[in-house]
Design a protein around this motif. Structure first.
Motif, PDB file in Angstrom:
ATOM      1  N   GLU A   1      -7.790 -17.272 -33.128  1.00  0.00           N
ATOM      2  CA  GLU A   1      -8.721 -16.639 -32.205  1.00  0.00           C
ATOM      3  C   GLU A   1      -8.079 -16.490 -30.824  1.00  0.00           C
ATOM      4  O   GLU A   1      -7.137 -17.218 -30.495  1.00  0.00           O
TER       5      GLU A   1
ATOM      6  N   LYS B   1     -17.667 -15.121 -32.097  1.00  0.00           N
ATOM      7  CA  LYS B   1     -16.712 -14.076 -31.728  1.00  0.00           C
ATOM      8  C   LYS B   1     -17.342 -13.109 -30.731  1.00  0.00           C
ATOM      9  O   LYS B   1     -16.663 -12.603 -29.829  1.00  0.00           O
TER      10      LYS B   1
ATOM     11  N   TYR C   1     -10.545  -9.592 -26.833  1.00  0.00           N
ATOM     12  CA  TYR C   1      -9.635  -9.283 -27.937  1.00  0.00           C
ATOM     13  C   TYR C   1      -8.603  -8.244 -27.507  1.00  0.00           C
ATOM     14  O   TYR C   1      -7.395  -8.397 -27.776  1.00  0.00           O
TER      15      TYR C   1
END
Length: 385
Positions: A207, A245, A253
């Protein structure tokens, strides 16, 4: 000439897209399969006309896998549509470490790629943040794996998988950690040990860490490629199926990918994009374009419902929905000069869980800026809408 002989590469791509949607009835022995876990779960692993594929088993599929005198074949309505090979149990599965841990509890062979979840736990699992599509805790509960693999274990198994079964790369992932690095440094140390012992190219998956400097540290360990998986670009779907997320944020991201591409190079950074969770297909395509433009490989895959997961009863998307998205994204990749060969290691190199590379290689990509046949929304509305 058989139906198989007459099949073009386009026909094989269409067949595999169908199989990954409707599954395959197993009427013979399929020795390589996997249940649970965080990767290509609940799937049979096989080579269809030389193409590596993972396919969900289904008792109601119109396609069946049957034994033949010289191997196996896939049939529909009594007619053979493809040949199958390479489904034997890997030889290294029968070995164990000096302290008695079976090799197959440390890593599995996904066709020609060695894969392992190095820490079989995630801070999202078992609470309100649990990702709906994931089964990381299921294989551990079933006793199919161990909770934590060490670098030494993984290096030992990697050498055996290379020598006994022809593994060509290694893919190492991990559950998300609450630590600032999100588990990236440990999975990278494991990858470093595998690479040094076996010489195999290695991808590690993690992650986005709290500090982008962690990505530099991962690169400094000699890792070949990284997977940083957003799962869906649709914020409403991300909030629903992967709330942890979602809180990380889509922009985070992109920032992490940008740093990773600057270090590893274009095509050596990838992200999973799962189709069939109710996402907006146009938004998905546009965000895949944005990712490709910066050198990220969006590994587009159909949802693979995992028994025991929160989304176990969500059906896989139909080929009519996934195919036009594959074609659009393949067009972006083609224009950018990216493909499975630029990925070097990992899921984007293997491609067994997707038809994206097949579409690209068969000439089925929609050229950038072109309608390329039926429009995206003409072919299929979003699943669940």
């Amino acid at each position: 000439m058989t139906a198989v002989d007459e099949r073009s590469s386009v026909g094989i791509a269409e067949l595999i897209m169908d199989l990954q949607s409707v599954g395959l009835r197993i009427e013979t022995v399929l020795e390589t399969s996997r249940k649970g876990g965080a990767g290509p779960s609940d799937s049979g692993m096989l080579w269809i006309e030389g193409v590596p594929v993972t396919v969900p088993p289904s008792s109601v599929s119109p396609y069946s896998l049957r034994a033949e005198d010289d191997g196996q074949g896939i049939y529909r309505d009594g007619v053979k549509v493809a040949s199958v090979s390479g489904t034997k149990r890997p030889r290294f599965y029968d070995l164990e470490t000096a302290d008695g841990v079976p090799y197959h509890q440390i890593a599995l062979l996904h066709l020609d790629s060695l894969a392992s979840t190095v820490v079989q736990a995630c801070n999202y699992w078992g609470n309100s943040d649990q990702c709906g599509f994931c089964g990381i805790g299921l294989s551990l509960a079933a006793g199919a794996t161990i909770a934590r693999k060490t670098p030494e274990m993984l290096a030992e198994v990697a050498v055996a998988a290379r020598d006994l079964d022809g593994a060509v790369d290694a893919t190492l992932t991990t559950g998300s950690s609450v630590a600032p690095d999100r588990g990236a440094l440990y999975v990278a140390r494991c990858g470093q040990a595998v690479k040094e012992a076996s010489g195999l190219p290695v991808e590690v998956q993690f992650e986005p860490p709290r500090s982008l400097d962690v990505v530099n540290e991962v690169h400094a360990m000699g890792i070949d490629s990284v997977g940083i998986h957003i799962e869906t670009f649709d914020p409403a779907v991300l909030e629903r199926v992967a709330p942890g997320k979602f809180r990380t944020g889509i922009d985070t991201y992109f920032r992490t990918w940008e740093r990773a591409v600057s270090l590893f190079g274009e095509g050596r950074v990838s992200t999973y994009v799962i189709l069939g969770m109710g996402e907006d297909p146009d938004l998905t395509v546009e965000m895949c374009r944005r990712a490709v433009d910066m050198g990220v490989y969006p590994f587009v895959v159909p949802l693979r419902p995992v028994a025991g997961s929160l989304m176990e009863n969500v059906p896989a998307p139909a080929r009519e929905y996934t195919e036009p998205i594959y074609r659009k994204v393949a067009g972006f990749l083609e224009a950018k000069g990216l493909g499975a060969d630029t990925a070097v290691a990992g899921c984007a190199r293997c491609q067994a869980c997707s038809s994206l590379n097949l579409v690209q290689q068969s000439g089925g990509a929609t050229p950038c800026g072109s309608g390329g046949g039926p429009g995206l929304l003409q072919i299929g509305k979003r699943p669940g809408s």
